[in-house]
Write an enzyme that holds these catalytic residues in place. Structure first.
Site, mmCIF file in Angstrom:
data_model
loop_
_atom_site.group_PDB
_atom_site.id
_atom_site.type_symbol
_atom_site.label_atom_id
_atom_site.label_comp_id
_atom_site.label_asym_id
_atom_site.label_seq_id
_atom_site.Cartn_x
_atom_site.Cartn_y
_atom_site.Cartn_z
ATOM 1 N N CYS A 374 0.820 -1.204 0.000
ATOM 2 C CA CYS A 374 0.000 0.000 0.000
ATOM 3 C C CYS A 374 0.861 1.263 0.000
ATOM 4 O O CYS A 374 1.433 1.592 -1.028
ATOM 5 C CB CYS A 374 -1.001 -0.061 1.147
ATOM 6 N N HIS A 499 -3.627 -5.065 0.420
ATOM 7 C CA HIS A 499 -2.976 -5.556 1.645
ATOM 8 C C HIS A 499 -3.009 -7.087 1.674
ATOM 9 O O HIS A 499 -3.971 -7.663 2.208
ATOM 10 C CB HIS A 499 -3.707 -5.025 2.877
ATOM 11 N N GLU A 501 -1.588 -9.031 3.560
ATOM 12 C CA GLU A 501 -1.458 -9.605 4.910
ATOM 13 C C GLU A 501 -2.796 -10.054 5.500
ATOM 14 O O GLU A 501 -2.828 -10.804 6.462
ATOM 15 C CB GLU A 501 -0.766 -8.612 5.853
HETATM 16 N N1 GLN Z 1 -1.937 6.718 2.773
HETATM 17 C C1 GLN Z 1 -2.073 5.949 1.574
HETATM 18 C C2 GLN Z 1 -3.440 6.096 0.958
HETATM 19 O O1 GLN Z 1 -4.365 6.504 1.603
HETATM 20 C C3 GLN Z 1 -1.788 4.482 1.842
HETATM 21 C C4 GLN Z 1 -2.740 3.838 2.777
HETATM 22 C C5 GLN Z 1 -2.243 2.533 3.319
HETATM 23 O O2 GLN Z 1 -1.059 2.247 3.229
HETATM 24 N N2 GLN Z 1 -3.122 1.736 3.891
HETATM 25 O O3 GLN Z 1 -3.614 5.781 -0.201
#
Ligand code: GLN
Length: 527
Positions: A374, A499, A501
């Site tokens: 992310c 994600h 995970e």
């Molecule tokens: N801050 C980034 C976004 O909002 C990544 C978010 C995250 O890593 N969960 O896109």
């Protein structure tokens, strides 16, 4: 009829109600039942998504995008079930429902009260799974005696009163502290917390005691007598080298049989103990992984990542040791240099971003396995733009709204999302993986589904430019929005907008984690 198991906790928080409940759930699942778990948290935050990870640990994202307590991660990893919004409830959400109903005139001007209106709403949420499962395990957050928890205990009392005796049972998890000066484990706190339960009209059927030391029959007899439970229903939960060993310890104490007897259930199949063996293997090989993130002070903030690394290591026969690195610290390089893989987790805000980008340059240039998640992927894109494509001011509009080089930005489509997390893309989305890519090698298929929690995306206008310099997009959502990037001329460099995970399971770790752990081991032996 579906059966209910309630799990409450006494004496102290953090005793592991989630892991204990999930371990029992595993035994019942291995006995042939369809089992799920739900959490009821007494705090007033309507949605755990906005809670500070430092206070509360990671936000776990359920399949439908609900931002939940990290305990749901244990439910998913142990039981292999998918959770949704129905598996997570807070006082805030429950009161909000009741208050909104009241404002719409639903209660026809009656006085709205904790009993029966709040407790009715709690009970109706207990029953959210009635048609899909044989057994639901319901974990009540907090500690018995907390003021906020009382409506939940009252709802359980009513539930017991309204249903047949063998439709539900109550497990109380307590702590037996060891007083070294006296050389003794103490049962008094357990007695007190059971008496708090009694004040609420409840008696536990089973007491699970968290303890650092094994206890003997005398302690069992004492707890049994004072707390009014059968001696064999006093169960020990010791500290084991891995939480995944707890089901076997419960199995050895016949917890599942005691539970089934209480609920008048016959096992549908005999437990195959292979599961216990699989989680018990002690890998002899080992690697160090650097996790570079903002919340390095509290490991619970990266719980699912840590568990995914562990489970991938278990599968690959590799003991994964984590080194948490603060991207703002002076000794960042020193710390990374001794590791065999670099992982950059998700996050929000600009703090630490420049350090993360430097760590990515290091991993890219030195061919150290790299895995970005992310925000980690967004940093990898910015790093490639700056250092491979010479776009020196490349950044994200999250950090600089007026930037001339918005490599990462909010797409128009994103701005119109009005659900749960405001403008965030949350929960499961499909992605198509490019054939022949590293991602394809890992997933072994073209169509994947993974969970999201973010607002910003890799700006499609820059895909060509980065591609020419070696950072390719190997997965797309809707054929347009980049989901996975990689560098082909590198042994293992991959980053995902989603994600991964959140989809690791015991014996079935997420393929990107597995690939990363294996690549890191290869890096170690080829060094
Ligand atoms: N801050 C980034 C976004 O909002 C990544 C978010 C995250 O890593 N969960 O896109």
């Amino acid at each position: 009829m579906i059966k209910y198991i309630f799990v409450t906790g006494g004496v102290s928080s953090s005793l592991g109600k989630g892991v204990s409940g999930a371990s029992l759930g595993k035994l019942l699942q291995l006995s042939g039942f369809k089992v799920t778990m739900a959490k009821f948290d007494p705090y007033f935050n309507v949605d755990p998504g906005t809670m500070n990870p430092y206070q509360h640990g990671e936000v776990f994202v359920a399949s439908d995008g609900a931002e939940t307590d990290l305990d749901l991660g244990y439910y998913e990893r142990f039981l292999g079930v998918k959770t949704t919004k129905a598996n997570t409830n807070t006082s805030g959400g429950i009161y909000k429902t009741v208050i909104e109903r009241e404002m719409k005139g639903y209660y026809k001007g009656k006085t709205v009260q904790v009993i029966p209106h709040i407790t009715d709403e709690i009970k109706s949420r207990f029953k959210a799974f009635d048609n899909d499962f044989d057994i639901v395990i319901i974990e009540i957050g907090g500690t018995v005696g907390d003021i906020e928890g009382l409506p939940f205990l009252e709802a359980i009392r009513q539930f017991r009163h309204e249903n047949k005796k063998d439709d539900m049972l109550l497990i109380h998890l307590t702590l037996l502290p060891y007083i070294s000066a006296a050389g003794e484990l103490k049962t008094k706190p357990t007695q007190h917390s059971v008496s708090r339960l009694r004040d609420a009209g409840l008696t536990p059927d089973i007491i699970v005691c968290r303890t650092e030391k094994s206890f003997d029959d005398d302690i069992k007899k004492k707890i049994s007598l004072f707390c009014n439970v059968k001696k064999e229903s006093v169960i020990e939960a010791n500290d084991y080298p891995s939480i995944y060993m707890l089901p076997e310890h419960f199995f050895n104490q016949k917890l599942h049989t005691i539970v089934m007897n209480n609920l008048n259930l016959k096992p549908k199949s005999e437990i195959n103990t292979e599961w216990f063996q699989q989680v018990k293997t002690q890998p002899t090989k080992s690697i160090f992984i650097a996790i570079i993130g903002k919340y390095v002070g509290l490991k619970d903030a990266y719980k699912s990542i840590s568990e995914s690394l562990y489970l991938a290591g278990l599968k690959a026969g590799i003991n994964v040791k984590e080194i948490y690195v603060d991207p703002d610290s002076d000794d960042m390089y020193e710390k990374i240099k001794g590791t065999h893989g670099v992982l950059i987790p998700g996050g929000y805000g600009i703090r630490g971003v420049e350090g993360k980008i430097k760590a990515i340059t290091y991993a890219r240039e030195n061919k150290v396995p790299f895995f970005g998640i992310c925000l980690g992927m967004q940093c990898a894109v910015i790093e490639a733009a700056r250092n491979l494509c010479n776009i020196k001011d490349a950044t994200s509009t999250e950090f600089d709204t007026d930037t001339k080089s918005p490599l990462i930005c909010m797409l128009n489509e994103q701005k119109t999302i009005t659900t749960l997390g405001g403008t965030q893309r949350l929960g499961e989305y499909k992605a198509q993986v490019k054939e022949g890519s590293l991602a394809h090698k890992l997933y072994q298929k073209k169509d994947i589904v993974e969970r999201h929690r973010h607002r910003y995306e890799f700006n499609p206008e820059y895909i060509e430019t980065l591609n020419e310099k070696g950072l390719i997009v190997s997965g797309y959502y809707n054929q347009t929005i980049p989901e996975i990037v990689e560098i082909a001329d590198h042994p293992f460099f991959i980053a995902t907008q989603f994600h991964p995970e959140f989809t690791s399971r015991v014996n079935n770790p997420n393929p990107v984690f597995l690939g990363f752990v294996e690549a890191s081991y290869n890096y170690k032996i080829n060094q």
